[in-house]
Write an enzyme that holds these catalytic residues in place. Structure first.
Site, PDB file in Angstrom:
ATOM      1  N   ASP A 153       0.828  -1.207   0.000  1.00 32.39           N
ATOM      2  CA  ASP A 153       0.000   0.000   0.000  1.00 32.39           C
ATOM      3  C   ASP A 153       0.862   1.257   0.000  1.00 32.39           C
ATOM      4  O   ASP A 153       0.557   2.236  -0.686  1.00 32.39           O
ATOM      5  CB  ASP A 153      -0.978   0.004   1.175  1.00 32.39           C
ATOM      6  CG  ASP A 153      -0.297  -0.087   2.539  1.00 32.39           C
ATOM      7  OD1 ASP A 153       0.862  -0.563   2.613  1.00 32.39           O
ATOM      8  OD2 ASP A 153      -0.927   0.312   3.533  1.00 32.39           O
ATOM      9  N   TYR A 154       1.964   1.237   0.752  1.00 27.87           N
ATOM     10  CA  TYR A 154       2.855   2.395   0.809  1.00 27.87           C
ATOM     11  C   TYR A 154       3.487   2.674  -0.549  1.00 27.87           C
ATOM     12  O   TYR A 154       3.482   3.804  -1.039  1.00 27.87           O
ATOM     13  CB  TYR A 154       3.934   2.159   1.864  1.00 27.87           C
ATOM     14  CG  TYR A 154       4.925   3.295   2.001  1.00 27.87           C
ATOM     15  CD1 TYR A 154       4.567   4.474   2.644  1.00 27.87           C
ATOM     16  CD2 TYR A 154       6.219   3.180   1.498  1.00 27.87           C
ATOM     17  CE1 TYR A 154       5.471   5.517   2.789  1.00 27.87           C
ATOM     18  CE2 TYR A 154       7.122   4.223   1.629  1.00 27.87           C
ATOM     19  CZ  TYR A 154       6.752   5.388   2.273  1.00 27.87           C
ATOM     20  OH  TYR A 154       7.657   6.413   2.400  1.00 27.87           O
ATOM     21  N   ALA A 155       4.034   1.619  -1.174  1.00 26.33           N
ATOM     22  CA  ALA A 155       4.666   1.795  -2.481  1.00 26.33           C
ATOM     23  C   ALA A 155       3.653   2.270  -3.518  1.00 26.33           C
ATOM     24  O   ALA A 155       3.947   3.150  -4.334  1.00 26.33           O
ATOM     25  CB  ALA A 155       5.330   0.493  -2.933  1.00 26.33           C
TER      26      ALA A 155
END
Length: 279
Positions: A153-155
């Site tokens: 999700d962060y990437a």
């Protein structure tokens, strides 16, 4: 004369300015003579930075703002007025496997790391375009250049941030607005956001000092630079993606990139709430 935006006498807004890279950026911008506007979701963190800036004779105002709330952003922006530099710094990370990430965590990641870019930039961009000057800074990440395990999700959010910055640059350039953009791709920064992260080759891919990154960002704003990648080795990662997939995977294994989050323990002092004052 600087090709970018001179900080002395400028008004600089920093989101997530109460901690980590945002705090350091706000402090250093004030040292360079800017009037700093700190937005943070935590009243305590924002007020602490205000006190630090005032203690050194700097100029600052602080507002508690939830940058994921479009209405709150517009209201706060109306109070602030025109600014010369917007530093879209606010960010969160879950550091979990995809199957272990909750719906709420994913929604928060996307809201803070992506949607806030739209709300904040759209609130201040008209003033920059009207005055035909200013810089919009988007803090992406090395994860916005290459995918990393346990950061799905962060990437994804940081790739979106990079796309936002690149598209905004193209739009400002095509319309000849005079507004500059800067996208920042740092590797892990020692801000408390990535506690427990380890790198296999710390000399080549070090955990970066927040003061060094903040200094590089502000230097880039003043010089007019449009892309900043830290440390230098990170520049090869997106190029390496052009390699055959097995070769690319082997390179990632050698560098240990996909094992960096194995001992991730979470973000320190992620405190939210309470009203704050304006100075």
């Amino acid at each position: 004369m600087a090709r970018g935006t001179a900080l002395a006498g400028a008004r600089v807004l920093v989101t997530g300015g109460g901690s980590g890279l945002g705090r350091r950026t706000a402090l250093l911008a004030a040292e360079r003579g800017a009037h700093v506007v700190v937005w943070d979701v935590s009243a305590a963190r924002g007020d602490a930075v205000r006190d630090e800036v005032l203690a050194t004779g700097g100029s600052v105002e602080v507002h508690r703002v939830d940058v994921t709330d479009a209405d709150a952003v517009r209201t706060a922006a109306d109070r602030v007025g025109d600014v010369d530099v917007v530093v879209n710094n606010a960010g969160v990370v879950s550091g979990r496997r995809l199957l272990d990430t909750t719906d709420d965590a994913v929604e928060r990641t996307m809201a803070v790391n992506v949607l806030a870019l739209y709300w904040v930039t759209r609130a201040f961009l008209p003033g920059m375009v009207r005055r035909r000057r200013g810089t919009v800074v988007t803090v992406s990440s090395a994860a916005g250049l290459v995918g990393v395990a346990r950061q799905t999700d962060y990437a994804a959010s940081k790739w979106a941030a990079a796309g936002f910055a690149e598209s905004l640059r193209a739009e400002m350039r095509a319309e000849r607005t005079g507004v500059r953009t800067l996208v920042v791709h740092p590797y892990y920064i020692d801000t408390g956001m990535f506690d427990g992260v380890r790198t296999r080759f710390p000399r080549l891919l070090p955990i970066l000092a927040e003061a060094d990154v903040a200094t590089a960002v502000l230097d880039a704003v003043e010089s007019g630079r449009e892309r900043l990648v830290l440390p230098p080795l990170v520049r090869v990662l997106p190029v390496a993606r052009a390699l055959p997939v097995p070769v690319f995977d082997r390179l990632m294994d050698v560098l240990g990139v996909n094992r960096t989050m194995d001992h991730f323990t979470g973000r320190r002092d992620d405190v939210v709430g309470g009203p704050t004052t304006s100075v």
